[in-house]
Every structure is written in C-alpha cells, then in structure tokens.
Design a protein around this motif. Structure first.
Motif, mmCIF file in Angstrom:
data_model
loop_
_atom_site.group_PDB
_atom_site.id
_atom_site.type_symbol
_atom_site.label_atom_id
_atom_site.label_comp_id
_atom_site.label_asym_id
_atom_site.label_seq_id
_atom_site.Cartn_x
_atom_site.Cartn_y
_atom_site.Cartn_z
ATOM 1 N N UNK A 248 7.737 -28.865 30.173
ATOM 2 C CA UNK A 248 7.570 -30.609 30.237
ATOM 3 C C UNK A 248 6.373 -30.866 30.659
ATOM 4 N N UNK A 249 5.327 -30.248 30.558
ATOM 5 C CA UNK A 249 3.778 -30.347 31.204
ATOM 6 C C UNK A 249 3.934 -31.154 32.177
ATOM 7 N N UNK A 250 4.834 -30.968 33.219
ATOM 8 C CA UNK A 250 5.057 -31.584 34.580
ATOM 9 C C UNK A 250 5.233 -30.766 35.870
ATOM 10 N N UNK A 251 5.140 -31.497 36.912
ATOM 11 C CA UNK A 251 5.354 -30.792 38.406
ATOM 12 C C UNK A 251 6.479 -31.613 38.777
ATOM 13 N N UNK A 252 7.541 -31.013 39.222
ATOM 14 C CA UNK A 252 8.569 -31.809 39.675
ATOM 15 C C UNK A 252 8.453 -31.645 41.317
ATOM 16 N N UNK A 253 8.728 -32.653 42.064
ATOM 17 C CA UNK A 253 8.562 -32.610 43.482
ATOM 18 C C UNK A 253 9.964 -32.824 44.097
ATOM 19 N N UNK A 254 10.512 -31.790 44.773
ATOM 20 C CA UNK A 254 11.791 -31.640 45.422
ATOM 21 C C UNK A 254 11.766 -31.977 46.880
ATOM 22 N N UNK A 255 12.407 -32.992 47.262
ATOM 23 C CA UNK A 255 12.732 -33.180 48.708
ATOM 24 C C UNK A 255 13.567 -32.061 49.185
ATOM 25 N N UNK A 256 13.593 -31.364 50.039
ATOM 26 C CA UNK A 256 14.323 -30.569 50.600
ATOM 27 C C UNK A 256 15.561 -30.982 51.176
ATOM 28 N N UNK A 257 15.447 -31.879 52.011
ATOM 29 C CA UNK A 257 16.406 -32.505 52.985
ATOM 30 C C UNK A 257 17.128 -33.117 52.160
ATOM 31 N N UNK A 258 16.829 -33.892 51.108
ATOM 32 C CA UNK A 258 17.838 -34.682 50.265
ATOM 33 C C UNK A 258 18.418 -33.701 48.892
ATOM 34 N N UNK A 259 17.629 -32.612 48.913
ATOM 35 C CA UNK A 259 18.031 -31.497 47.973
ATOM 36 C C UNK A 259 18.131 -32.194 46.510
ATOM 37 N N UNK A 260 16.935 -32.908 46.556
ATOM 38 C CA UNK A 260 16.830 -33.625 44.914
ATOM 39 C C UNK A 260 15.330 -33.757 44.432
ATOM 40 N N UNK A 261 15.100 -33.816 43.120
ATOM 41 C CA UNK A 261 13.832 -34.134 42.371
ATOM 42 C C UNK A 261 13.604 -35.623 42.675
ATOM 43 N N UNK A 262 12.316 -35.790 43.356
ATOM 44 C CA UNK A 262 11.959 -37.329 43.850
ATOM 45 C C UNK A 262 11.198 -37.711 42.923
ATOM 46 N N UNK A 263 10.207 -36.938 42.290
ATOM 47 C CA UNK A 263 9.072 -37.375 41.438
ATOM 48 C C UNK A 263 8.826 -36.287 40.491
ATOM 49 N N UNK A 264 8.082 -36.788 39.387
ATOM 50 C CA UNK A 264 7.784 -35.868 38.348
ATOM 51 C C UNK A 264 6.465 -36.060 38.158
ATOM 52 N N UNK A 265 5.435 -35.395 38.113
ATOM 53 C CA UNK A 265 3.808 -35.560 38.015
ATOM 54 C C UNK A 265 3.425 -34.856 36.722
ATOM 55 N N UNK A 266 2.890 -35.720 35.890
ATOM 56 C CA UNK A 266 2.114 -35.257 34.713
ATOM 57 C C UNK A 266 0.833 -34.503 34.737
ATOM 58 N N UNK A 267 0.926 -33.103 34.467
ATOM 59 C CA UNK A 267 -0.243 -32.463 34.594
ATOM 60 C C UNK A 267 -0.626 -31.768 33.018
ATOM 61 N N UNK A 268 -1.408 -30.766 33.204
ATOM 62 C CA UNK A 268 -1.763 -30.241 31.817
ATOM 63 C C UNK A 268 -0.756 -29.353 31.058
ATOM 64 N N UNK A 269 -0.967 -28.767 29.813
ATOM 65 C CA UNK A 269 -0.086 -28.113 29.103
ATOM 66 C C UNK A 269 0.489 -26.997 29.515
ATOM 67 N N UNK A 270 1.662 -26.604 29.672
ATOM 68 C CA UNK A 270 2.253 -25.511 29.970
ATOM 69 C C UNK A 270 1.991 -25.018 31.550
ATOM 70 N N UNK A 271 2.102 -25.730 32.400
ATOM 71 C CA UNK A 271 1.718 -25.303 33.733
ATOM 72 C C UNK A 271 2.524 -24.261 34.289
ATOM 73 N N UNK A 272 1.782 -23.269 34.782
ATOM 74 C CA UNK A 272 2.527 -21.912 35.297
ATOM 75 C C UNK A 272 2.220 -21.762 36.968
ATOM 76 N N UNK A 273 1.207 -21.094 37.249
ATOM 77 C CA UNK A 273 1.161 -20.857 38.611
ATOM 78 C C UNK A 273 0.854 -22.051 39.548
ATOM 79 N N UNK A 274 1.291 -22.223 40.853
ATOM 80 C CA UNK A 274 1.173 -23.517 41.680
ATOM 81 C C UNK A 274 0.974 -22.929 42.706
ATOM 82 N N UNK A 275 -0.002 -23.793 43.710
ATOM 83 C CA UNK A 275 -0.156 -23.193 45.067
ATOM 84 C C UNK A 275 -0.652 -24.596 45.996
#
Lengths: 325, 178
Positions: A248-275
């Motif tokens: 999807x070339x994105x990063x999903x932001x998940x709210x742990x309390x709500x247990x759902x994805x609250x945002x999707x951020x467009x990044x580069x192609x085939x994002x893998x590692x994240x910190x």
C-alpha cells in the motif's frame, strides 16, 4: 508544599536546560542503522541531522538489526551471506563477520546485552549467542520460518513470530524452552511489545491485520491495516502502533484503546522496517523499493523528510540506537 | 506407486521448505510511448487481452472464482508461445490512477511470490505516455545454499527482466501504431 514543588520543578528545568546546553554534541538524538539488502551495506542516519553520516559494508543481503547501547555495538543479520556482522557504534566501523550455520533474519538482544537471539529462517530454530565471546551458544527448535523476534523488558521471555506456522512462540529465556504457542493471523512477520511488556503486537502479512495479544491472558484483538503489512513500532506511552503496508506504500496508525486504524500515511515504495524514536517523537520507515527512509512527525502524522539510503532498505528489527546517557 | 511417491514427495516438501526465501528481488522498467495514455491504458487494463501486445503470450483464459480467502477474484491463465502457462490473480485495476496490480499463482516463470504493479501516466509532452512495470518476487529455491542453477535470484531477475523488456517494447510499437 506548593512552593517547594514549584522550586523543585524549576531546579529540574534549569538542570535539564544546562545539561542539554553542555552536552548537545554527545547527546545526539541517536542513530538509525538501515540495512540495504542489494548494496550489502548499512546506512547510518544521524537522527538530529536527518542525514546519512556513514555507510558501512557488511555481508550479503543484510536484513535484521539489533542494537546495544551498553556494548556500543550493532548486529546485522546477513541472510544470504549466512553471517552476523558486528559494527562498532562509536566509530561506525565494521568489526567482524561471525558465520552462522543457517540463514539469519530476525535479531534481538536481551535487555542486559548478555545474549543475542538469531532467528534462522530455514532451519526453524532460534540461536542464542553469548555476546561476551560469541562462542557459547544454545539453540531451540520452534515453528516454521521464524521471522520477527523480541525479548520482554525483564529479559525473561522471547517472543517469536513463526511465519509459516501462523503462530507466536513464547520462550523461557533461562531454560530456553517453549512455554506456549498462540495462534495469530496468516503469516506473522514483524512484531513488537508495548513498553510495559503487557501487549504484543504481531503483523499478519496475508491477513492484512495486526494481532494485539495480551501477554498475560493470551487474549487477542485483531485490527485491520493496509495491504500486505510487514512491521510494527509502538510509541513510548503505548497509545499508538505504526504498521508498514508493503503493497500500500503506507503506514497505518492504530489507536490501541480504540482498537482501530485511525490514519494512513503515505510513505515510500514497499515500506518494511519501522521504528519510533522517543526523543524526537519521530517514526523512521525503511522503503525497500525506493531506497529511502521516510521520517514521520508523530504529532502530525505527516512525512517531514525522505532520506536517500542504499539499495533495497529493509531495517528489520529495533534499528535505532538511542544515546546511553 | 508413482502416484503414491508423488504424494509423499508433496507431503514431505512443506516440512522443510519455507513459503518463500528471505530476500525479495525487484525489477522495474520504464518506457515512454508516443500515444495518448488512454490508448495505452486500454491495452494494459484488458487483463484477458495481453496477447494483443505481449510477444510471449499466445492466448489468455479468464476465470472468476473464489481465492484463498473465499472472496471472488479474477484469474487468468496465460498460455505462452513456447507452450508453458502462467496463472495470475488480478489484485486491483483502477481507471482513475491507471494502475493494475496482479500476482502469480503458479507457472513456468522461475519465481515465487511474484507481485507486480503496472502503471500508466501522462508523459512530459502532450500525447506521450510513461509506462512503469515493476515486480517484487523471490527466487524459486527455498532452502539453505547451495542454490541449484536456474532456481537462484539471478535466474528469477533475468526471466522477469526479459518479460518486461520484450513486453514494453512491443506495447510501445502497437500503441504507436507501428
């Protein structure tokens, strides 16, 4: 009590300001070690400068990263080279390649930096290597195609994502035995723990979901993310997790309390590692297809920089080395 | 007996082989075509009609059936001119962005877990189109080295590169009406 408290706070603030002023050069925000699979090297990003300050040659097809501030060393798994490269984190120099009889992918270091855990992709086992001499080793056979691994904050448990068994293995690190296995979604790959160690977050590549696992009760909630997700990072207060979606070339932001994805951020192609980098409240994402690292401001969920790295950046694991002081 | 041996071989395989290798490979190719994007996109989006432009494809059979998740999905079987077949699954096709995504289920190409994105965009000049074809995939061999010839990363990259280069050159020719 009130004046005392105010005075106390002022003293702390003054000290903090002074400390920062005195030690800024040494107190850098830290470094991100990005493995570049196709150029067989590691790009070191100075987080305060937002640029690559060193490129270190390692073995063939580097993928996993583990860092130790205590030892001032960084460990890299070279899956095709069948070795672990050891990097001097003070000099940004390659020290040695340590051969592994297998195909190392996921890496994790115990909180006390005594041992390194290595997930062997093909032989379905975890190697434990004593970091004092690299010679004392133990191993344990587990599920199929172990991928992401992480040690609990107290060092007592090791969590392993068994990609081709669709489960998580929980290992007792002292006896090196499997305590239990928990079924998750299809093809679990990356994982991380909440800062208190009570929640384990596991990315299910084929299910397009993240499993939120309670490490005490084993209870699981499942949250849908983007296409073909890979890796996950958590913010320091445990409120959000961030998941890379490779197709999807994105990063999903998940709210742990709500247990759902609250945002999707467009990044580069085939994002893998994240910190997640605590000091600057930024998220670093390695983009395999674009040969870049995207930097996300966690307060706005916007990409603030794109840093050119090497060919096919992966950065699988905990790849940011925070300052020791 | 032969049937039994085959069954045993099939059953034994998953015990040792991972679903795919640990290092994904990539091929990305681009070409500028002197034709309107809509014309190029019409050729590319026709999932059952790549034989109209790709020189390696003889014919295509389209099927709609349930995928592994139980969802309806479009599959195609490409019959190649040299006789082999490739079964592919359509992941998505979007007229607005002019992007088609698909993956290989099985076939003669020496790759595994192949995923591809084919994108059509307006070029820099009027009446021009920029086509980008990219693939991410793994080699066939799924065990520790030594890696047999023909099942390594190089063989996979070479096969995909050949398919992209020949396909894009032919697409250009046909779209430009030459």
């Amino acid at each position: 009590m009130q004046p005392t408290l105010k005075y106390f706070i002022r003293q702390i603030s003054a000290c903090a300001a002074l400390c920062v002023a005195l030690t800024t050069p040494a107190l850098a925000a830290g470094y991100a070690y990005i493995t570049n699979q196709a150029s067989n090297n590691v790009s070191v990003i100075d987080i305060s400068k937002q640029q690559v300050i060193a490129t270190i040659p390692v073995g063939k097809a580097p993928v996993g990263v583990a860092v130790s501030a205590k030892l001032a060393k960084v460990y890299i798994s070279n899956v095709e080279g069948q070795s672990i490269s050891i990097i001097d984190a003070n000099k940004f120099e390659h020290l040695e390649d340590f051969p592994i009889k297998g195909s190392p992918v996921g890496l994790a270091i115990a909180p006390n930096s005594n041992v390194l855990y290595v997930a062997d992709w093909y032989e379905d086992r975890i190697l434990e290597i004593n970091l004092s001499d690299m010679q004392q080793q133990r191993e344990i056979h587990i599920g199929k195609a172990p991928a992401g691994i992480i040690v609990s904050p107290d060092g007592k448990k090791l969590y392993v994502a068994n990609r081709d068994s669709n489960d998580i293995a929980i290992i007792d690190t002292e006896k090196l035995v499997v305590l239990s296995r928990i079924n998750v979604g299809e093809h679990p790959y990356g994982l991380t723990l909440s800062p208190d160690g009570q929640k384990l977050y596991v990315v299910n590549v084929y299910s397009n979901t993240v499993s939120l696992v309670d490490t005490e009760t084993g209870q699981i909630d499942t949250v849908r993310v983007g296409e073909h997700p890979y890796c996950v990072a958590v913010n320091p207060n445990g409120q959000y997790i961030y998941v890379t979606n490779t197709q999807g070339d994105t990063v999903s932001v998940v709210d742990i309390a709500l247990k759902k994805t609250i945002a999707s951020i467009h990044v580069g192609g085939f994002p893998e590692g994240i910190a997640f980098q605590a000091a600057t409240q930024q998220i670093f994402v390695a983009n395999w297809f674009d040969n870049t690292v995207s930097v996300i401001d966690a307060s706005t969920n916007k990409v603030t920089a794109s840093i050119l790295t090497g060919n096919q950046s992966r950065a699988f694991g905990q790849f940011i080395l925070e300052p020791v002081h | 007996m032969k049937k039994l041996l085959t069954l045993i071989a099939m059953a034994a395989l998953p015990l040792t082989a991972a679903a795919h290798g640990p290092s994904p490979q990539k091929v990305e190719k681009e070409i500028i075509i002197k034709a309107e994007p809509a014309k190029v996109w019409a050729l590319v989006k026709d999932f059952g009609g790549w034989q109209k432009w790709h020189p390696a494809v003889a014919s295509t059979k389209i099927e709609v059936k349930k995928d592994d998740n139980g969802d309806d999905a479009t599959f195609r079987t490409l019959t190649l001119k040299d006789g082999g077949t490739i079964v592919e699954k359509l992941r998505s096709s979007d007229d607005t962005s002019m992007v088609i995504k698909y993956e290989i289920e099985s076939g003669v190409l020496p790759v595994s877990d192949y995923y591809s994105v084919f994108s059509v965009k307006p070029g820099e000049n009027a009446g021009e189109t920029k086509v980008t074809w990219m693939g991410r995939f793994y080699r066939v061999y799924k065990l520790n080295p030594p890696i047999p010839e023909g099942q390594d990363d190089e063989s996979a990259i070479k096969a995909v590169t050949g398919m992209y280069d020949s396909g894009l050159a032919a697409l250009k020719k046909i779209a430009e009406g030459k």
